[in-house]
Design an enzyme around this catalytic site. Structure first.
Site, PDB file in Angstrom:
ATOM      1  N   CYS A  85       0.839  -1.194   0.000  1.00 25.79           N
ATOM      2  CA  CYS A  85       0.000   0.000   0.000  1.00 25.79           C
ATOM      3  C   CYS A  85       0.874   1.245   0.000  1.00 25.79           C
ATOM      4  O   CYS A  85       2.105   1.156   0.033  1.00 25.79           O
ATOM      5  CB  CYS A  85      -0.938   0.020   1.211  1.00 25.79           C
ATOM      6  SG  CYS A  85      -0.049   0.085   2.784  1.00 25.79           S
TER       7      CYS A  85
ATOM      8  N   CYS B  92       3.365   1.593   2.815  1.00 27.54           N
ATOM      9  CA  CYS B  92       4.608   0.843   2.621  1.00 27.54           C
ATOM     10  C   CYS B  92       5.599   1.648   1.781  1.00 27.54           C
ATOM     11  O   CYS B  92       6.796   1.744   2.108  1.00 27.54           O
ATOM     12  CB  CYS B  92       4.329  -0.491   1.941  1.00 27.54           C
ATOM     13  SG  CYS B  92       3.284  -1.609   2.897  1.00 27.54           S
TER      14      CYS B  92
ATOM     15  N   CYS C 129       0.385  38.152   9.200  1.00 28.98           N
ATOM     16  CA  CYS C 129       0.792  39.542   9.012  1.00 28.98           C
ATOM     17  C   CYS C 129       2.059  39.589   8.178  1.00 28.98           C
ATOM     18  O   CYS C 129       2.614  38.564   7.768  1.00 28.98           O
ATOM     19  CB  CYS C 129       1.018  40.235  10.354  1.00 28.98           C
ATOM     20  SG  CYS C 129       2.352  39.473  11.336  1.00 28.98           S
TER      21      CYS C 129
ATOM     22  N   CYS D 218       5.088  37.569   9.353  1.00 22.72           N
ATOM     23  CA  CYS D 218       5.072  36.161   8.955  1.00 22.72           C
ATOM     24  C   CYS D 218       5.617  35.997   7.536  1.00 22.72           C
ATOM     25  O   CYS D 218       6.387  35.076   7.250  1.00 22.72           O
ATOM     26  CB  CYS D 218       3.661  35.596   9.030  1.00 22.72           C
ATOM     27  SG  CYS D 218       2.914  35.623  10.673  1.00 22.72           S
TER      28      CYS D 218
ATOM     29  N   ASP E  30      -8.943  55.019 -25.082  1.00 19.98           N
ATOM     30  CA  ASP E  30      -8.909  54.676 -26.493  1.00 19.98           C
ATOM     31  C   ASP E  30     -10.332  54.887 -27.032  1.00 19.98           C
ATOM     32  O   ASP E  30     -11.309  54.783 -26.283  1.00 19.98           O
ATOM     33  CB  ASP E  30      -8.478  53.212 -26.651  1.00 19.98           C
ATOM     34  CG  ASP E  30      -8.601  52.730 -28.083  1.00 19.98           C
ATOM     35  OD1 ASP E  30      -8.033  53.391 -28.961  1.00 19.98           O
ATOM     36  OD2 ASP E  30      -9.281  51.720 -28.307  1.00 19.98           O
TER      37      ASP E  30
ATOM     38  N   ASP F 145      -8.649  48.282 -25.087  1.00 18.79           N
ATOM     39  CA  ASP F 145      -9.165  46.927 -25.262  1.00 18.79           C
ATOM     40  C   ASP F 145      -8.389  46.085 -26.258  1.00 18.79           C
ATOM     41  O   ASP F 145      -8.522  44.865 -26.279  1.00 18.79           O
ATOM     42  CB  ASP F 145     -10.619  46.980 -25.724  1.00 18.79           C
ATOM     43  CG  ASP F 145     -10.743  47.522 -27.145  1.00 18.79           C
ATOM     44  OD1 ASP F 145     -10.073  48.532 -27.449  1.00 18.79           O
ATOM     45  OD2 ASP F 145     -11.489  46.944 -27.944  1.00 18.79           O
TER      46      ASP F 145
ATOM     47  N   ASP G 122      -3.341  48.554 -27.882  1.00 16.87           N
ATOM     48  CA  ASP G 122      -3.385  49.351 -26.652  1.00 16.87           C
ATOM     49  C   ASP G 122      -2.460  48.808 -25.569  1.00 16.87           C
ATOM     50  O   ASP G 122      -2.230  49.480 -24.570  1.00 16.87           O
ATOM     51  CB  ASP G 122      -4.817  49.395 -26.092  1.00 16.87           C
ATOM     52  CG  ASP G 122      -5.785  50.091 -27.024  1.00 16.87           C
ATOM     53  OD1 ASP G 122      -5.355  51.058 -27.681  1.00 16.87           O
ATOM     54  OD2 ASP G 122      -6.948  49.665 -27.099  1.00 16.87           O
TER      55      ASP G 122
END
Length: 879
Positions: free
Chosen positions: A3, A6, A85, A88, A534, A755, A759
């Site tokens: 398994c 193991c 924070c 951390c 644009d 878009d 651009d």
């Protein structure tokens, strides 16, 4: 081996041998691949280690086809749990960067993700995970660019026989190390050797081996990560409620019961060496301290083992001091008869408040999960796989999951879409945005062979006797002050002030149609002075339609449109498509409508039947197209195209074009050979909200600017219609970034809204890039904000949300510092000699937790954010 346990035991036994660099055990093949230093260990030593673990082993000859691991570094992404924070984040980043073999490490608190670049010959991903866990945090690999594990969703399993069929298919696949199937979630976790089999080959093998009975799909690691955030929030809430449920009776016994004679007499009833009240407090607090609070001890132990400290160390230190002192006080009182006060409620209330803070942090983090889900939706989910025969001819194109791309694949990438994987261009050319890698803002031209790509002084008796409480002593008196100072001094609230607000704002923005790609973008957006729009596809709907078609010669209009449409059919420009559609309707206006897919096929058959054959087609950016039809040169474009080809524009034609431009239409000139024969008028309607949004921005103190490659007359007409005073027209795509640079020279913060592919340089050059969600992938990649609803109102939402978020961050710092500035002197006893004011440890714990709670609650107030609506935008005034 029988398994997975193991195989894990064997792997652990091998790795424990000094000199072993890396080991992987394949359960199904009963084999282990071991990389080791032959100067430190022999293969017989490894064999003996396996046998000592209770298994049999023999050394196999290394096959001649053995492949070495790829040279260079790998890039892995890891989830990191338990960070509260910025301290951390710094701790984890410092630990990772000090690991041997790690080249680079970046940790993000908002997403709980760490990206690590490492040398796999020196350190493995498991070693990185272990180092993070040893520091007191939780860690798991999300993905890497050399993946050896994949999680698949399986459809088609309805019975135990189906499960057995799946296991049978898996056992026949080469390169498979081990697998685990969950009947509850229908998910299959597979560990494999990437040198032997690829992830897509694995999926194809399972589906093919089952006779296509099973259908598999890759579980996106980021989507799974977002679901884990929900699970973490649920777990933290359960712990908080449990702690609160047990702490309320303790508080009740300490504060309320002394005023209720009957209950108080029961608490004072002696049961053995202690009072009944003491027994109850000890039992309840022990559960809170060691069962519910076990996570703090575990994380603190790992951190101290690694030589670092974090919030868990402070919590464990403060609660342990009060708990064990109280236990010792009881035992000392039972032995000597001298009873000192106990402080059991300090530890239970401190743990309760800390868990409340962590639960609220999870709620804030959950809003970031919303944004992660949106990013998953925007990421390329599929790729177009090109299958070729031995002669190099394309025999098949099929769509595959982007997570199943493997080395050696040939992929087709359409212009404007994301490149789904690193590779080499074998055919074609296009511009690709690589700013996330190179830092360069302009898209890079890619052609064939191009590469694409966180001491107690009171013990000496220095205090006056009258300071001591009844039955108190110098040590206990000093200990209580020290516990209070240690607990209240925790700086986590300061570290939470900015990240939690950014987390919530990111999620709130995603829910309101604005995807924010980072906290820096929020800070810059609230200072925007200019917004550069644009024109085509941004201020306008991007759905150009032909409104006029005038022929100035004796040619039939239908024949004129056939020639023009034939020339424009090979172009991908929106205006070209509008012209072809107009000409098609002119010739086939009475054709019945069809479904979308059917209409596409119908259109293709029509086009192939009525359009003329075109040769030597050339698209000329910013000018138009040029081609040959029946030996005649055909030019379709603007004045520049005509001038370059020495085509004279008659006065009456010029007057007609000027008339079109002054009515906000674009005039397209058409010439055959040396003669100008006609003009097309094309209009692109404005978005219905454009005018109100421009006025709203002006009310907010933001100056709108329009930039376009169109001619001056059309540009001025459009700008006049929406109320924009500053217009920059006839600007080539590469020149839009120069316009932005012009406005940035005085230090102003400039935003760009666009878009298209053209651009993207400007979006990257702007301080804040805002891409229309319906635009191209390159534009979205280059932007800081993605306006997912294709609505200009979201520009105001982005700026308004940014301003409110920065305001909320300022309040967060006030909340965070107020507790520390006021409470630390009180906890240290500064006011005790003169005023007798003392901060008990439990109150200090409450203040420490409440500082974080206040900050997180303040950030969570952003969840109540309502985006400005068109009916209220005009009421906005300059701050």
């Amino acid at each position: 081996m029988t398994c997975a346990a193991c195989s894990n035991s064997v792997e652990s036994a091998i790795k424990s041998v000094s000199g072993v660099l890396r080991a992987s055990v394949a359960l199904l093949q009963n084999k282990a691949d071991v990389v080791f230093d032959p100067t430190l260990v022999k293969d017989d030593d490894i064999k003996n280690a396996i046998e000592d673990a209770g298994f049999e082993a023999e050394i196999l000859a290394e096959p001649s086809t053995f492949k070495t691991k790829p040279s260079g570094t790998l890039l892995g992404q890891f989830t990191i749990g338990g960070m509260t924070c910025a301290a951390c984040v710094n701790s984890v980043e410092g630990i990772l960067r000090n690991l041997p073999g790690v080249k680079r490490a970046v940790v993000a608190l908002a997403t709980s993700l760490g990206e690590v670049e490492y040398d796999p010959t020196v350190i493995s991903k498991d070693d990185i995970v272990k180092a993070i866990e040893d520091a007191g945090f939780e860690a798991a690999l999300v993905q890497s660019n050399h993946q050896d594990k994949i999680i698949l969703g399986v459809a088609g399993i309805f019975s135990e026989m189906d499960v057995q069929l799946l296991e049978g298919v898996l056992s026949t696949l080469k390169g498979l190390r081990q697998f685990r199937y969950s009947r509850i979630s229908n998910e299959l976790e597979v560990h494999f050797d990437p040198e032997v089999v690829g992830s897509r080959s694995l999926v194809d093998g399972i589906e093919g081996g089952s006779g296509m009975k099973f259908k598999l799909h890759v579980m996106n690691p980021y989507a799974r990560m977002a679901s884990k955030d929900v699970e973490e929030t649920s777990t933290m809430f359960r712990l908080f409620i449990s702690s609160l449920f047990l702490s309320i009776p303790i508080f009740f016994m300490r504060v309320i019961c002394p005023h209720i004679p009957l209950l108080y007499s029961l608490l004072l009833w002696r049961c053995g060496p202690f009072l009944m009240g003491d027994w109850l407090k000890w039992a309840l607090v022990s559960v809170v301290q060691f069962v519910i609070g076990k996570r703090f001890y575990t994380a603190a132990g790992r951190a101290l083992k690694n030589g670092s400290t974090n919030m868990d160390v402070l919590v464990a230190l403060g609660t342990s001091a009060s708990y064990f002192y109280s236990v010792c006080a009881l035992l000392y009182g039972a032995a000597t008869g001298f009873w000192s006060p106990t402080y059991f409620e300090t530890s239970s209330m401190l743990i309760t408040f800390v868990l409340l803070g962590k639960y609220l942090e999870c709620l804030a983090k959950g809003k970031t999960s919303d944004a992660i889900k949106k990013l998953v939706e925007l990421a390329p989910a599929t790729a177009l796989l090109v299958v070729k025969d031995k002669g190099g001819r394309c025999i098949e194109e099929r769509e595959i999951d982007a997570l199943l791309i493997q080395p050696g694949d040939g992929l087709k990438v359409l212009p404007g879409t994301k490149v789904p994987a690193d590779g080499v261009v074998v055919w074609g050319s296009s511009y690709v945005n690589e700013s996330m890698v190179t830092g360069e803002s302009a898209p890079v031209l890619k052609e064939a062979n191009s590469l694409v790509i966180g001491g107690i002084g009171g013990t000496i008796g220095a205090y006056p006797d009258d300071w001591l409480p009844e039955n108190g002593n110098y040590f206990v008196f000093a200990l209580m002050f020290s516990i209070s100072v240690v607990v209240i001094a925790c700086p986590c609230a300061l570290g939470l002030a900015t990240p939690t607000a950014v987390m919530v704002a990111t999620g709130v923005g995603a829910n309101n149609g604005v995807l924010i790609k980072g906290g820096d973008a929020l800070e810059r957006a609230q200072k925007i002075k200019y917004v550069i729009f644009d024109k085509t596809g941004t201020l306008t709907q991007g759905k150009a339609t032909v409104t006029n078609a005038k022929v100035f010669t004796g040619m039939n209009r239908g024949e004129f449109l056939r020639w023009v449409a034939s020339a424009e059919a090979s172009s991908e420009h929106p205006l070209a498509k509008a012209i072809v559609e107009y000409a098609r309707h002119f010739h086939f206006f009475d054709e019945p409508s069809a479904t979308k897919d059917g209409q596409n096929n119908h259109n293709e058959s029509i086009i192939s039947g009525w359009l003329l054959d075109v040769s030597v087609f050339t698209a000329l950016p910013g000018r138009g197209v040029k081609c040959f039809i029946d030996g005649k040169q055909v030019l379709v474009g603007n004045r520049k195209l005509m001038t370059e080809n020495e085509i004279t524009i008659p006065t009456h034609v010029e007057n007609f074009v000027v008339e079109l431009e002054e009515s906000a239409k674009t005039g397209i000139l058409v010439a055959f050979d040396d003669s100008l024969i006609g003009v097309l008028g094309v209009a692109d309607p404005l978005k219905r909200e454009a005018t109100v949004v421009i006025e709203g921005l002006q009310k907010m103190g933001v100056k709108p600017v329009m930039v376009t490659g169109d001619n001056w007359r059309t540009a001025r007409a459009v700008a006049r219609e929406v109320g924009i005073q500053d217009v920059r027209a006839e600007v080539l795509p590469a020149g839009k970034a120069e316009v932005i640079d012009l406005f940035q020279k005085d230090g102003s913060v400039v935003a760009m809204v666009g878009d298209g592919i053209n651009d993207s340089p400007a979006l990257a050059a702007a301080d804040v890039g805002m891409a229309i969600g319906a635009g191209t992938d390159i534009a979205i990649e280059a932007a800081d904000y993605v306006l997912m609803r294709n609505n200009l109102e979201d520009v105001i939402t982005a700026i308004d949300l940014s301003r409110k978020t920065l305001s909320r961050i300022r309040w967060n710092y006030i909340f965070a510092m107020a507790y520390n500035v006021i409470a630390i002197p009180v906890a240290a006893g500064v006011f005790f000699p003169s005023l007798g004011i003392q901060l008990p440890p439990w109150a200090a714990g409450a203040c420490m937790a409440l500082s974080s709670v206040s900050v997180v609650c303040s950030s969570l107030l952003l969840r109540r954010y309502k985006r400005p609506r068109l009916t209220t935008i005009l009421e906005i005034t300059v701050e």
